[in-house]
Design a protein around this motif. Structure first.
Motif, PDB file in Angstrom:
ATOM      1  N   THR A 144       0.821  -1.205   0.000  1.00  0.00           N
ATOM      2  CA  THR A 144       0.000   0.000   0.000  1.00  0.00           C
ATOM      3  C   THR A 144       0.855   1.255   0.000  1.00  0.00           C
ATOM      4  OG1 THR A 144      -1.704  -1.180   1.237  1.00  0.00           O
ATOM      5  CG2 THR A 144      -1.843   1.212   1.231  1.00  0.00           C
ATOM      6  N   MET A 145       0.451   2.198  -0.839  1.00  0.00           N
ATOM      7  CA  MET A 145       1.060   3.534  -0.865  1.00  0.00           C
ATOM      8  C   MET A 145      -0.084   4.515  -0.634  1.00  0.00           C
ATOM      9  SD  MET A 145       3.303   5.339  -3.868  1.00  0.00           S
ATOM     10  CE  MET A 145       2.065   5.449  -5.130  1.00  0.00           C
ATOM     11  N   THR A 146       0.099   5.475   0.271  1.00  0.00           N
ATOM     12  CA  THR A 146      -0.955   6.456   0.535  1.00  0.00           C
ATOM     13  C   THR A 146      -0.414   7.868   0.405  1.00  0.00           C
ATOM     14  OG1 THR A 146      -0.545   6.481   2.918  1.00  0.00           O
ATOM     15  CG2 THR A 146      -2.204   4.936   2.115  1.00  0.00           C
ATOM     16  N   PHE A 147      -1.294   8.771   0.003  1.00  0.00           N
ATOM     17  CA  PHE A 147      -0.966  10.192  -0.089  1.00  0.00           C
ATOM     18  C   PHE A 147      -2.080  10.960   0.598  1.00  0.00           C
ATOM     19  CE2 PHE A 147      -1.338  14.339  -2.180  1.00  0.00           C
ATOM     20  CZ  PHE A 147      -0.047  14.805  -2.026  1.00  0.00           C
ATOM     21  N   ARG A 148      -1.715  11.805   1.531  1.00  0.00           N
ATOM     22  CA  ARG A 148      -2.682  12.648   2.237  1.00  0.00           C
ATOM     23  C   ARG A 148      -2.270  14.101   2.031  1.00  0.00           C
ATOM     24  NH1 ARG A 148      -5.834   9.184   4.878  1.00  0.00           N
ATOM     25  NH2 ARG A 148      -4.922   7.335   5.801  1.00  0.00           N
ATOM     26  N   SER A 149      -3.136  14.838   1.350  1.00  0.00           N
ATOM     27  CA  SER A 149      -2.797  16.235   1.062  1.00  0.00           C
ATOM     28  C   SER A 149      -2.840  17.058   2.345  1.00  0.00           C
ATOM     29  CB  SER A 149      -3.739  16.815   0.019  1.00  0.00           C
ATOM     30  OG  SER A 149      -5.053  16.879   0.510  1.00  0.00           O
ATOM     31  N   THR A 150      -1.920  18.013   2.429  1.00  0.00           N
ATOM     32  CA  THR A 150      -1.868  18.923   3.570  1.00  0.00           C
ATOM     33  C   THR A 150      -2.150  20.359   3.147  1.00  0.00           C
ATOM     34  OG1 THR A 150       0.532  19.132   3.311  1.00  0.00           O
ATOM     35  CG2 THR A 150      -0.264  17.470   4.880  1.00  0.00           C
ATOM     36  N   SER A 151      -1.962  20.666   1.855  1.00  0.00           N
ATOM     37  CA  SER A 151      -2.287  22.001   1.356  1.00  0.00           C
ATOM     38  C   SER A 151      -2.371  21.984  -0.160  1.00  0.00           C
ATOM     39  CB  SER A 151      -1.257  23.043   1.819  1.00  0.00           C
ATOM     40  OG  SER A 151       0.012  22.774   1.248  1.00  0.00           O
ATOM     41  N   VAL A 152      -3.090  22.964  -0.688  1.00  0.00           N
ATOM     42  CA  VAL A 152      -3.238  23.151  -2.128  1.00  0.00           C
ATOM     43  C   VAL A 152      -2.902  24.597  -2.432  1.00  0.00           C
ATOM     44  CG1 VAL A 152      -4.838  23.106  -4.080  1.00  0.00           C
ATOM     45  CG2 VAL A 152      -5.033  21.384  -2.266  1.00  0.00           C
ATOM     46  N   ARG A 153      -2.013  24.792  -3.408  1.00  0.00           N
ATOM     47  CA  ARG A 153      -1.626  26.145  -3.811  1.00  0.00           C
ATOM     48  C   ARG A 153      -1.959  26.316  -5.286  1.00  0.00           C
ATOM     49  NH1 ARG A 153       2.443  29.049  -6.091  1.00  0.00           N
ATOM     50  NH2 ARG A 153       3.746  27.250  -6.549  1.00  0.00           N
ATOM     51  N   PRO A 154      -3.016  27.118  -5.600  1.00  0.00           N
ATOM     52  CA  PRO A 154      -3.333  27.363  -7.005  1.00  0.00           C
ATOM     53  C   PRO A 154      -2.147  28.007  -7.721  1.00  0.00           C
ATOM     54  CG  PRO A 154      -5.122  28.102  -5.585  1.00  0.00           C
ATOM     55  CD  PRO A 154      -3.944  27.782  -4.695  1.00  0.00           C
ATOM     56  N   THR A 155      -1.884  27.549  -8.944  1.00  0.00           N
ATOM     57  CA  THR A 155      -0.790  28.106  -9.744  1.00  0.00           C
ATOM     58  C   THR A 155      -1.291  28.682 -11.058  1.00  0.00           C
ATOM     59  OG1 THR A 155      -0.351  25.920 -10.695  1.00  0.00           O
ATOM     60  CG2 THR A 155       0.944  26.560  -8.751  1.00  0.00           C
ATOM     61  N   GLY A 156      -2.573  28.512 -11.352  1.00  0.00           N
ATOM     62  CA  GLY A 156      -3.171  29.018 -12.578  1.00  0.00           C
ATOM     63  C   GLY A 156      -4.662  28.772 -12.540  1.00  0.00           C
ATOM     64  N   ALA A 157      -5.342  29.102 -13.634  1.00  0.00           N
ATOM     65  CA  ALA A 157      -6.793  28.954 -13.691  1.00  0.00           C
ATOM     66  C   ALA A 157      -7.225  27.496 -13.533  1.00  0.00           C
ATOM     67  CB  ALA A 157      -7.322  29.510 -15.006  1.00  0.00           C
ATOM     68  N   GLN A 158      -6.423  26.553 -14.030  1.00  0.00           N
ATOM     69  CA  GLN A 158      -6.789  25.137 -13.953  1.00  0.00           C
ATOM     70  C   GLN A 158      -5.638  24.274 -13.456  1.00  0.00           C
ATOM     71  OE1 GLN A 158      -8.408  24.148 -17.817  1.00  0.00           O
ATOM     72  NE2 GLN A 158     -10.375  25.029 -17.257  1.00  0.00           N
ATOM     73  N   THR A 159      -4.704  24.886 -12.711  1.00  0.00           N
ATOM     74  CA  THR A 159      -3.558  24.135 -12.196  1.00  0.00           C
ATOM     75  C   THR A 159      -3.316  24.471 -10.736  1.00  0.00           C
ATOM     76  OG1 THR A 159      -2.001  25.852 -12.907  1.00  0.00           O
ATOM     77  CG2 THR A 159      -2.419  24.028 -14.458  1.00  0.00           C
ATOM     78  N   ALA A 160      -2.658  23.546 -10.052  1.00  0.00           N
ATOM     79  CA  ALA A 160      -2.331  23.755  -8.642  1.00  0.00           C
ATOM     80  C   ALA A 160      -1.185  22.833  -8.254  1.00  0.00           C
ATOM     81  CB  ALA A 160      -3.537  23.467  -7.754  1.00  0.00           C
ATOM     82  N   GLU A 161      -0.529  23.181  -7.167  1.00  0.00           N
ATOM     83  CA  GLU A 161       0.412  22.282  -6.511  1.00  0.00           C
ATOM     84  C   GLU A 161      -0.300  21.718  -5.293  1.00  0.00           C
ATOM     85  OE1 GLU A 161       3.933  24.514  -5.595  1.00  0.00           O
ATOM     86  OE2 GLU A 161       4.858  23.940  -7.494  1.00  0.00           O
ATOM     87  N   VAL A 162      -0.302  20.403  -5.174  1.00  0.00           N
ATOM     88  CA  VAL A 162      -0.898  19.738  -4.023  1.00  0.00           C
ATOM     89  C   VAL A 162       0.250  19.148  -3.216  1.00  0.00           C
ATOM     90  CG1 VAL A 162      -2.465  17.940  -3.223  1.00  0.00           C
ATOM     91  CG2 VAL A 162      -3.016  19.248  -5.293  1.00  0.00           C
ATOM     92  N   ILE A 163       0.413  19.660  -2.011  1.00  0.00           N
ATOM     93  CA  ILE A 163       1.487  19.216  -1.127  1.00  0.00           C
ATOM     94  C   ILE A 163       0.880  18.244  -0.125  1.00  0.00           C
ATOM     95  CG2 ILE A 163       3.183  19.945   0.604  1.00  0.00           C
ATOM     96  CD1 ILE A 163       1.929  22.491  -1.806  1.00  0.00           C
TER      97      ILE A 163
END
Length: 102
Positions: free
Chosen positions: A9-28
């Motif tokens: 099993t591999m899991t990812f839990r987002s801690t923050s989202v930073r919009p970078t454009g109208a339809q893009t973002a960085e999800v940390i």
């Protein structure tokens, strides 16, 4: 190569989202793999919102990419055969909630 027999099993839990454009973002978030957890940043793009052909409901398509270091997660299998960097590619389709009737 990632010792999936022992760590399936591999899991990812987002801690923050930073919009970078109208339809893009960085999800940390925190990625757990091979029994270790480290922060990872995914670059996410909204591909399209539209009708889901399988059920007729509204859906949103996303693409996400990122890179992780195998060594950072304690994975040293066959270092002479493959590199340390592993590219993550995710294609996802999610239902768009329907607003309640007024």
């Amino acid at each position: 190569w990632l010792d999936a027999a022992q760590f399936p099993t591999m899991t990812f839990r987002s801690t923050s989202v930073r919009p970078t454009g109208a339809q893009t973002a960085e999800v940390i978030g925190d990625l757990t793999l091979h029994g270790a957890t480290h922060p990872v940043t995914l670059t996410v793009s909204l591909n399209q919102i539209g009708r889901n052909p399988s059920n007729g409901g509204q859906a949103a398509g996303f693409s996400a990419t990122g890179t992780l270091s195998r060594a950072a997660f304690g994975i040293n299998t066959a270092p002479q055969l493959i590199g340390d960097d592993v590219r993550i590619t995710i294609e996802a389709l999610g239902a768009v909630p329907t607003p309640p009737a007024q």
